[in-house]
Design an enzyme around this catalytic site. Structure first.
Site, PDB file in Angstrom:
ATOM      1  N   PHE A   8       0.833  -1.202   0.000  1.00 49.22           N
ATOM      2  CA  PHE A   8       0.000   0.000   0.000  1.00 49.22           C
ATOM      3  C   PHE A   8       0.869   1.253   0.000  1.00 49.22           C
ATOM      4  CE2 PHE A   8      -3.037  -3.007   1.806  1.00 49.22           C
ATOM      5  CZ  PHE A   8      -4.254  -2.605   1.251  1.00 49.22           C
ATOM      6  N   ASP A   9       0.604   2.142  -0.919  1.00 47.90           N
ATOM      7  CA  ASP A   9       1.176   3.479  -0.840  1.00 47.90           C
ATOM      8  C   ASP A   9       0.560   4.141   0.393  1.00 47.90           C
ATOM      9  OD1 ASP A   9       2.420   5.932  -1.678  1.00 47.90           O
ATOM     10  OD2 ASP A   9       0.463   6.570  -2.438  1.00 47.90           O
TER      11      ASP A   9
END
Length: 216
Positions: A8-9
């Site tokens: 996940f960014d």
């Protein structure tokens, strides 16, 4: 597909950092003697490496100038800016759902990992991630492709087993560099057009849609 890990960014994917990032950029520009743009004119700076953003804002590639701009930005960000941040609705439930399904989860951000970890801790999410990865303060691994490579090696993951979730082209480009499936989210700061142009395989318009795209 044998996916076992989701990357996940952070900015624009897990949290909305608009207030902190724009105010810190404005602060740095004022300290350097430049008139700061309005916050809405700085939204494009959310996601890319901060040096890249300052290079465009100041129209320079001078290392000394950029180093000073980043130092001023971090002066405010490290004490105030990183807390001027909000968690997107349903993110906690989204990550929990993915973990319950048996997947490993990691944060993969261009932001220095010392800040990223503080933010994840602040929102009570640390127990929901197997690792929080970011760049170093000297710029090492600030490019998303290099960061993803580092995560793959460190965690002994195969590209075919990983999915990248992010809101900007840098996330998509980094994922495709390693032949990783990329999910673009449109509730952050990148448009659907930007995400698809740079390789998004799937699009999520809200956090609630993400599990349905990765849980198989």
């Amino acid at each position: 597909m044998s996916v076992c890990a989701i990357l996940f960014d952070l900015d624009g994917t897990l949290t909305d950092p608009k207030l902190g990032i724009t105010r810190c950029i404005q602060y740095a520009l004022v300290e350097l003697g430049y008139p700061p743009p309005e916050a809405e004119e700085l939204l494009w700076c959310i996601g890319p490496p901060i040096q890249e953003s300052f290079s465009q804002l100041l129209q320079t590639s001078d290392h000394g100038v950029l180093k000073e701009a980043i130092a001023l930005y971090r002066r405010r960000y490290s004490t105030i800016g990183l807390w001027e941040n909000t968690l997107y609705p349903q993110i906690t439930e989204t990550v929990k759902e993915i973990r319950v399904a048996g997947y490993k989860t990691f944060v993969a951000t261009s932001k220095p990992h010392i800040y990223a970890k503080q933010i994840i801790e602040y929102f009570g999410l640390l127990s929901l991630f197997d690792g929080v990865y970011g760049s170093e303060l000297d710029g090492t691994r600030v490019v998303k492709g290099e960061l993803i490579h580092y995560i793959l090696v460190t965690e002994n993951l195969l590209s075919a087993d990983v999915v990248m979730v992010g809101d900007r082209k840098h996330d998509m480009i980094g994922a495709k560099l390693h032949n990783i499936t990329a999910i673009g989210v449109t509730y952050g700061y990148g448009t659907e057009e930007e995400l698809k142009t740079h390789g998004a395989d799937k699009i999520a318009h809200s956090p609630e849609e993400i599990p349905g795209l990765v849980v198989v």
